[in-house]
Design an enzyme around this catalytic site. Structure first.
Site, PDB file in Angstrom:
ATOM      1  N   GLY A 164      -0.996  25.442   7.969  1.00  0.00           N
ATOM      2  CA  GLY A 164      -1.628  26.449   7.119  1.00  0.00           C
ATOM      3  C   GLY A 164      -3.024  26.827   7.588  1.00  0.00           C
ATOM      4  N   CYS A 189      -9.562  16.284   1.195  1.00  0.00           N
ATOM      5  CA  CYS A 189     -10.423  16.713   2.290  1.00  0.00           C
ATOM      6  C   CYS A 189     -10.670  15.537   3.215  1.00  0.00           C
ATOM      7  CB  CYS A 189     -11.721  17.323   1.789  1.00  0.00           C
ATOM      8  SG  CYS A 189     -12.834  16.139   1.086  1.00  0.00           S
ATOM      9  N   GLN A 199       0.472  27.087  -0.962  1.00  0.00           N
ATOM     10  CA  GLN A 199       0.858  26.355  -2.178  1.00  0.00           C
ATOM     11  C   GLN A 199       1.932  27.089  -2.962  1.00  0.00           C
ATOM     12  OE1 GLN A 199      -0.022  23.346  -3.222  1.00  0.00           O
ATOM     13  NE2 GLN A 199      -1.584  22.931  -1.684  1.00  0.00           N
ATOM     14  N   ASN A 209      -4.683  25.898  -4.703  1.00  0.00           N
ATOM     15  CA  ASN A 209      -4.308  24.505  -4.458  1.00  0.00           C
ATOM     16  C   ASN A 209      -4.864  23.538  -5.495  1.00  0.00           C
ATOM     17  OD1 ASN A 209      -6.455  25.708  -2.732  1.00  0.00           O
ATOM     18  ND2 ASN A 209      -7.006  23.566  -2.411  1.00  0.00           N
ATOM     19  N   SER A 215       2.819  26.661   5.219  1.00  0.00           N
ATOM     20  CA  SER A 215       2.658  25.370   5.892  1.00  0.00           C
ATOM     21  C   SER A 215       3.835  24.465   5.544  1.00  0.00           C
ATOM     22  CB  SER A 215       1.351  24.729   5.423  1.00  0.00           C
ATOM     23  OG  SER A 215       1.280  23.400   5.876  1.00  0.00           O
ATOM     24  N   GLY A 216       4.490  23.904   6.562  1.00  0.00           N
ATOM     25  CA  GLY A 216       5.719  23.133   6.363  1.00  0.00           C
ATOM     26  C   GLY A 216       5.599  21.967   5.397  1.00  0.00           C
ATOM     27  N   HIS A 217       4.483  21.230   5.462  1.00  0.00           N
ATOM     28  CA  HIS A 217       4.447  19.963   4.711  1.00  0.00           C
ATOM     29  C   HIS A 217       4.197  20.131   3.219  1.00  0.00           C
ATOM     30  CE1 HIS A 217      -0.042  19.073   4.204  1.00  0.00           C
ATOM     31  NE2 HIS A 217      -0.077  20.093   5.023  1.00  0.00           N
TER      32      HIS A 217
HETATM   33  N1  PLP Z   1      -4.166  26.685   2.250  1.00  0.00           N
HETATM   34  C1  PLP Z   1      -3.935  26.052   1.092  1.00  0.00           C
HETATM   35  C2  PLP Z   1      -3.925  26.807  -0.182  1.00  0.00           C
HETATM   36  C3  PLP Z   1      -3.704  24.665   1.089  1.00  0.00           C
HETATM   37  O1  PLP Z   1      -3.489  24.022  -0.051  1.00  0.00           O
HETATM   38  C4  PLP Z   1      -3.730  23.969   2.322  1.00  0.00           C
HETATM   39  C5  PLP Z   1      -3.554  22.494   2.371  1.00  0.00           C
HETATM   40  O2  PLP Z   1      -3.976  21.788   1.482  1.00  0.00           O
HETATM   41  C6  PLP Z   1      -3.961  24.699   3.502  1.00  0.00           C
HETATM   42  C7  PLP Z   1      -4.180  26.056   3.428  1.00  0.00           C
HETATM   43  C8  PLP Z   1      -3.982  24.022   4.830  1.00  0.00           C
HETATM   44  O3  PLP Z   1      -2.700  23.746   5.280  1.00  0.00           O
HETATM   45  P1  PLP Z   1      -2.472  22.635   6.438  1.00  0.00           P
HETATM   46  O4  PLP Z   1      -2.627  21.321   5.761  1.00  0.00           O
HETATM   47  O5  PLP Z   1      -1.073  22.881   6.892  1.00  0.00           O
HETATM   48  O6  PLP Z   1      -3.459  22.907   7.497  1.00  0.00           O
END
Ligand code: PLP
Length: 377
Positions: free
Chosen positions: A73, A322, A176, A146, A196-198
């Site tokens: 992401g 974080c 999210q 998030n 984002s996959g996870h």
């Molecule tokens: N954007 C949002 C809203 C997220 O919640 C997150 C991860 O917490 C990200 C971006 C970042 O994604 P990644 O963990 O795949 O870098």
């Protein structure tokens, strides 16, 4: 039977779906080829990559060639915003409640951050006046937050951008959102969409960016020219195949998951609000994704709350995960006008597709006790 801790931090990451693990294994073992090569092993890998692209594109409602695979992401958000800014004059704009992957990219590029209202939703008067300035290249507004789970009125954002700054590109961080919302429909008119996959049962370290046809974008990672020269680097083939399988499963099960998990979330929040004096729910539940519960407990420090909850077998979070692990008052909550003190007493319980009734029972046993211990009541 719940074994091990009760995991209520699915917004940080959620376990891989069995379908995704099964899809991934052959590409870690026998089909290990590099899709950029030309011999038979590479061609087998290339076929799997393109099949995964078709599958992921179907789940996102885009054309296969509009999909760029990334390492997650954060990279997708960076590519979207920095990629547009490198190709055209003008500024990047985002909402104050964005994930740092967007917010820090916009500020690093000297862009403009637009305030949000008490619900964390973008302030349309402020957005319109920034757009009216006439030098906006890209506007980034996330689909679901998030921390609070609040869903931004994306359709209205698109309408406003097209009306006031028709040349500007719209990006949405749907990281999210994908588990809970029909992103293919809700972001159908958005130029750039990050996932984002996870966050929905795929592996960590893989994601995608939808780049709609006609959207000018420069790569942020240069090299061998993979992904039609939009993102270089050897493909994480096993990760991409697994993410695509997780996307298909997510879409197939989404309606049922939202109904079931939304019911668990409502039971959790309603009971906490009833049983913990002065507990405050953050945001407006009718405008949230189904897996998010966010509460504030005045007089309680989230750091101690999380520590005691962890001891009691409940994994939760104060806000976004974080790298430093330090708990600062969340920029999302302060942007909503919540005081630093109150923001410091916040708890995010994020549910996922594996959350059970028993998990909620155990959380409801532990949380009121821990809050009351911390308050000395
Ligand atoms: N954007 C949002 C809203 C997220 O919640 C997150 C991860 O917490 C990200 C971006 C970042 O994604 P990644 O963990 O795949 O870098």
């Amino acid at each position: 039977m719940t074994v091990g801790p009760v995991y209520l931090d699915h917004a940080a990451t959620t376990p891989m779906r069995p379908e995704a693990v099964a899809a991934m294994l052959p590409y870690l073992i026998e089909h290990f080829g590099n899709p950029s090569g030309s011999h038979s092993v590479a061609r087998r890998a290339k076929q799997a990559l393109e099949d995964a692209r078709d599958e992921a594109a179907a789940a996102l409602g885009c054309r296969p060639r509009e999909l760029v695979f990334t390492a997650g992401g954060t990279e997708s958000d960076n590519l979207a915003i920095a990629g547009v800014i490198s190709r055209r004059a003008g500024r990047a704009v985002c909402a104050e409640s964005e994930h740092h992957g967007v917010l820090h990219t916009v500020t690093a590029l000297g862009g403009v951050v637009v305030p949000v209202d008490a619900m964390g939703l973008i302030d349309f008067d402020a957005l319109s006046s920034v757009l009216a300035h006439g030098d906006v290249a890209v506007v980034s507004v996330m689909l679901a937050n998030n921390e609070t789970g609040m869903i931004q009125p994306l359709e209205r954002v698109i309408h406003e951008v097209r009306r006031v700054a028709p040349d500007a590109v719209v990006h949405t961080d749907a990281v999210q959102a994908f588990l809970w919302l029909d992103v293919a429909t809700m972001a159908a008119d958005v130029d750039l969409v990050a996932i984002s996959g996870h966050k929905f049962g795929g592996p960590k370290g893989v994601g995608a960016l939808v780049v709609r046809e006609g959207t000018l974008l420069a790569p942020t990672i240069h090299g061998g020219g993979q992904e039609s020269d939009r993102r270089s680097g050897t493909h994480n083939l096993a990760g991409i195949v697994a993410m695509a399988a997780a996307m298909t499963a997510t879409v197939a099960q989404r309606t049922a998951t939202v109904a079931r998990v939304g019911g668990l979330r409502d039971r959790l929040v309603d009971s906490l609000l009833t049983n913990i004096p002065d507990a405050i729910e953050t945001g407006d539940r009718s405008q949230k994704i189904a897996g998010n519960a966010h509460l504030r407990f005045p007089g309680v420090e989230s750091e101690s709350l999380l520590f005691l909850l962890d001891e009691a077998g409940i994994c939760a979070s104060a806000g976004s995960a974080c790298a430093s692990g330090a708990i600062e008052p969340s920029h999302v909550l302060t942007a909503m006008g919540i005081s630093d003190d109150e923001a410091r007493g916040s708890l995010r319980l994020s549910l996922g597709s594996t959350t059970t009734d028993e998990d909620i029972d155990l959380a409801l046993k532990a949380i009121p006790d821990v809050v009351s211990r911390l308050r000395g009541t």
